[in-house]
Each structure stands twice: as C-alpha cells, then as structure tokens.
Design an enzyme around this catalytic site. Sequence first.
Site, PDB file in Angstrom:
ATOM      1  N   HIS A  15       0.836  -1.198   0.000  1.00 31.76           N
ATOM      2  CA  HIS A  15       0.000   0.000   0.000  1.00 31.76           C
ATOM      3  C   HIS A  15       0.872   1.251   0.000  1.00 31.76           C
ATOM      4  CE1 HIS A  15      -0.303   0.872   4.640  1.00 31.76           C
ATOM      5  NE2 HIS A  15       0.917   0.562   4.285  1.00 31.76           N
ATOM      6  N   CYS A  34       5.814   6.519   4.474  1.00 27.97           N
ATOM      7  CA  CYS A  34       4.691   5.698   3.999  1.00 27.97           C
ATOM      8  C   CYS A  34       4.008   6.323   2.783  1.00 27.97           C
ATOM      9  CB  CYS A  34       3.667   5.488   5.112  1.00 27.97           C
ATOM     10  SG  CYS A  34       4.343   4.566   6.501  1.00 27.97           S
ATOM     11  N   HIS A  40       4.966   0.214  -0.195  1.00 35.12           N
ATOM     12  CA  HIS A  40       5.721  -0.753   0.615  1.00 35.12           C
ATOM     13  C   HIS A  40       4.741  -1.838   1.055  1.00 35.12           C
ATOM     14  CE1 HIS A  40       3.960   2.046   3.511  1.00 35.12           C
ATOM     15  NE2 HIS A  40       3.885   1.013   4.326  1.00 35.12           N
ATOM     16  N   HIS A  42       3.346  -5.131   3.821  1.00 29.35           N
ATOM     17  CA  HIS A  42       3.233  -5.641   5.189  1.00 29.35           C
ATOM     18  C   HIS A  42       2.794  -7.099   5.143  1.00 29.35           C
ATOM     19  CE1 HIS A  42       3.574  -1.748   7.169  1.00 29.35           C
ATOM     20  NE2 HIS A  42       2.728  -1.252   6.279  1.00 29.35           N
ATOM     21  N   ASP A  80      -4.873 -10.610  -0.713  1.00 30.32           N
ATOM     22  CA  ASP A  80      -3.550 -11.206  -0.527  1.00 30.32           C
ATOM     23  C   ASP A  80      -2.670 -10.995  -1.764  1.00 30.32           C
ATOM     24  OD1 ASP A  80      -1.655 -12.634   1.028  1.00 30.32           O
ATOM     25  OD2 ASP A  80      -2.073 -14.453  -0.125  1.00 30.32           O
ATOM     26  N   HIS A  81      -1.454 -10.527  -1.541  1.00 34.56           N
ATOM     27  CA  HIS A  81      -0.502 -10.220  -2.613  1.00 34.56           C
ATOM     28  C   HIS A  81      -1.048  -9.200  -3.611  1.00 34.56           C
ATOM     29  CE1 HIS A  81       1.497 -13.641  -0.830  1.00 34.56           C
ATOM     30  NE2 HIS A  81       2.591 -13.294  -1.475  1.00 34.56           N
ATOM     31  N   GLU A 124      -0.114  -4.862  12.115  1.00 35.00           N
ATOM     32  CA  GLU A 124       0.534  -4.380  10.898  1.00 35.00           C
ATOM     33  C   GLU A 124       2.045  -4.628  10.968  1.00 35.00           C
ATOM     34  OE1 GLU A 124       0.081  -0.092   8.985  1.00 35.00           O
ATOM     35  OE2 GLU A 124       1.549  -0.169  10.597  1.00 35.00           O
TER      36      GLU A 124
HETATM   37 NI    NI Z   1       2.400   0.610   5.701  1.00 35.08          NI
END
Ligand code: NI
Length: 136
Positions: A15, A34, A40, A42, A80-81, A124
């Site tokens: 995100h 961010c 990036h 998570h 996911d992904h 997170e």
């Molecule tokens: Ni983040």
Amino acid sequence: MKAYFTRAYTLCASHRLHTEALTTAENRATFGKCNNPYGHGHNYRIEVTVGGQVEPNTGMVINMETLDKVVGEQIIQRFDHMNLNLDPLFAHRVSTTENLCIVAFDLLAAALTPAILEKVRIEETENNFFEYSGAR
Ligand code: NI
C-alpha cells in the site's frame, strides 16, 4: 450465555498512504516515508472474533471451516498479494490499517450472518495493532 472464537490469518499486501485531499507536501508531511510513491508491503496478521451462543449439538459458536471459507472468500482472495490502493474499496479512503480493519469488518459482518462478528484486530507490524468492532 455468550462465547467467543478468535482465529488468525495472514495477509501479505502492499500500500501507499496518500490522499488527494492533501497537497503533495502535506501528504509527505502527514504520512512520511509511507507516502513513498512506490509503496511498501506488510505481512498483516488479521484476527477475526466471532461471538454468540454455543450451539448445543456441536458445542461451537461457529464452525471453523465456515469461518475459514468466509475469510478466504471475502478477505484473503481479495487482498492477498495485492496493492490495497488499487481495490475499489480504497479508492476514496486512505489505505491505513484503521481503514483496513473497517473494510474487513464490513465485508465479513455481511457474509457471516447469522453469526455475530465481534471484532477485527490487525497487526501491521510487531509494534502496531489496530481494532474495529463495528459502528456502535
Ligand atoms: Ni504501511
């Protein structure tokens, strides 16, 4: 009498924290690294808590396979992904983990009836945890 069952799932997604409501400089000042244009990722840990009566014949609040199926269809397959920012549900909201909790809660609550979704908690990072228990 009410009992609770919590099950954890893993979700890997990318995100970028950014909003068109702010200028480029304001986005950078608000979200810091961010807001990096390349985003990036998570490894989110999502905990889903369901509450309700213990069904006498099964001794369960909800069948684990039912919960896995709903979470798989509503959350894992969808996010996911993936890049959260590209999902229509994040078109008009920042892809913070607060908002991911809300999005996940609303998707799951609608799909889990008649079981009652009590809470979605998302880790997170090892230091950042977020929770949402619905609009109440
Ligand atoms: Ni983040």
